[in-house]
Design a protein around this motif. Sequence first.
Motif, short mmCIF file in Angstrom:
data_model
loop_
_atom_site.label_atom_id
_atom_site.label_comp_id
_atom_site.label_asym_id
_atom_site.label_seq_id
_atom_site.Cartn_x
_atom_site.Cartn_y
_atom_site.Cartn_z
N LYS A 1 0.69 -0.72 -0.17
CA LYS A 1 0.30 -0.31 -0.06
C LYS A 1 1.09 1.18 -0.26
O LYS A 1 2.22 1.28 0.77
N HIS A 2 0.87 1.80 -0.86
CA HIS A 2 1.37 3.15 -0.80
C HIS A 2 1.04 4.08 0.05
O HIS A 2 0.13 4.45 0.27
N GLY A 3 1.79 5.63 -0.19
CA GLY A 3 1.29 6.60 0.52
C GLY A 3 0.52 7.28 0.64
O GLY A 3 -0.02 7.67 -1.09
N LEU A 4 -0.96 8.19 0.98
CA LEU A 4 -1.28 8.84 1.00
C LEU A 4 -1.09 10.16 0.27
O LEU A 4 0.27 10.32 0.21
N HIS A 5 -1.30 10.49 -0.72
CA HIS A 5 -1.28 11.96 -1.14
C HIS A 5 -2.50 12.19 -2.05
O HIS A 5 -3.44 12.03 -1.83
N ILE A 6 -2.00 13.66 -2.75
CA ILE A 6 -3.07 14.35 -3.46
C ILE A 6 -2.96 14.29 -4.39
O ILE A 6 -1.25 14.81 -4.65
N HIS B 1 -5.43 9.86 -1.35
CA HIS B 1 -6.28 9.11 -1.67
C HIS B 1 -4.45 7.70 -2.05
O HIS B 1 -3.40 8.66 -1.97
N CYS B 2 -4.76 6.69 -1.73
CA CYS B 2 -3.57 6.15 -2.31
C CYS B 2 -3.56 4.87 -3.45
O CYS B 2 -4.90 4.60 -3.66
N SER B 3 -2.54 4.01 -3.79
CA SER B 3 -2.33 2.64 -4.47
C SER B 3 -1.81 1.70 -4.06
O SER B 3 -1.70 2.00 -2.86
#
Length: 166
Positions: A98-103, A147-149
């Motif tokens: 799970k990658h980090g949250l970002h905008i 959100h994250c990917s």
Amino acid sequence: MHQIVDNFLSDIEASIIEEYWTGPNAAWNFRSDLTFYNPDNSEQDNDHCFYGVMLWKMPHGKNNNQFDTVLPIIKKLGCKALIKIQANSYPRTNTLVKHGLHIDFPFHNRSCVYYVNTNNGYTILKDGTKIESIRNRALFFDGSEEHCSTNCTDKKIRVTLNFNHF
């Protein structure tokens, strides 16, 4: 508020896009880390990599000759102005990361994640909503929201096309 649209394109259009972006002709650029735009600019993942292609970016416009491959999606979006289009390919690993949250941008914009292929990767919105990667699915949300990917573990690659527009 988000919206999920399954079977976003015709099956023929979705197949053409999938064949191109998961096949040998896509010209990917290696990215050695996952760096995100976020309010405090602290989020960086140096342990994982991905492949990306910038297809469109304001103010320069068309950034790549692969841009034409996403025209069916652009036509369906009905956007007034494109901000950015990026293709992302996450290689398979043994564990789901799970990658980090970002905008995407610090201002309201419409974001569309188009899922090129079905795999066990997903997108997570700040409210915890998990959107599975299903071929020919489009996710719409405000790109100024976190959100994250993820990558995937069941296919060779997880491919998404990300559109930011007004």
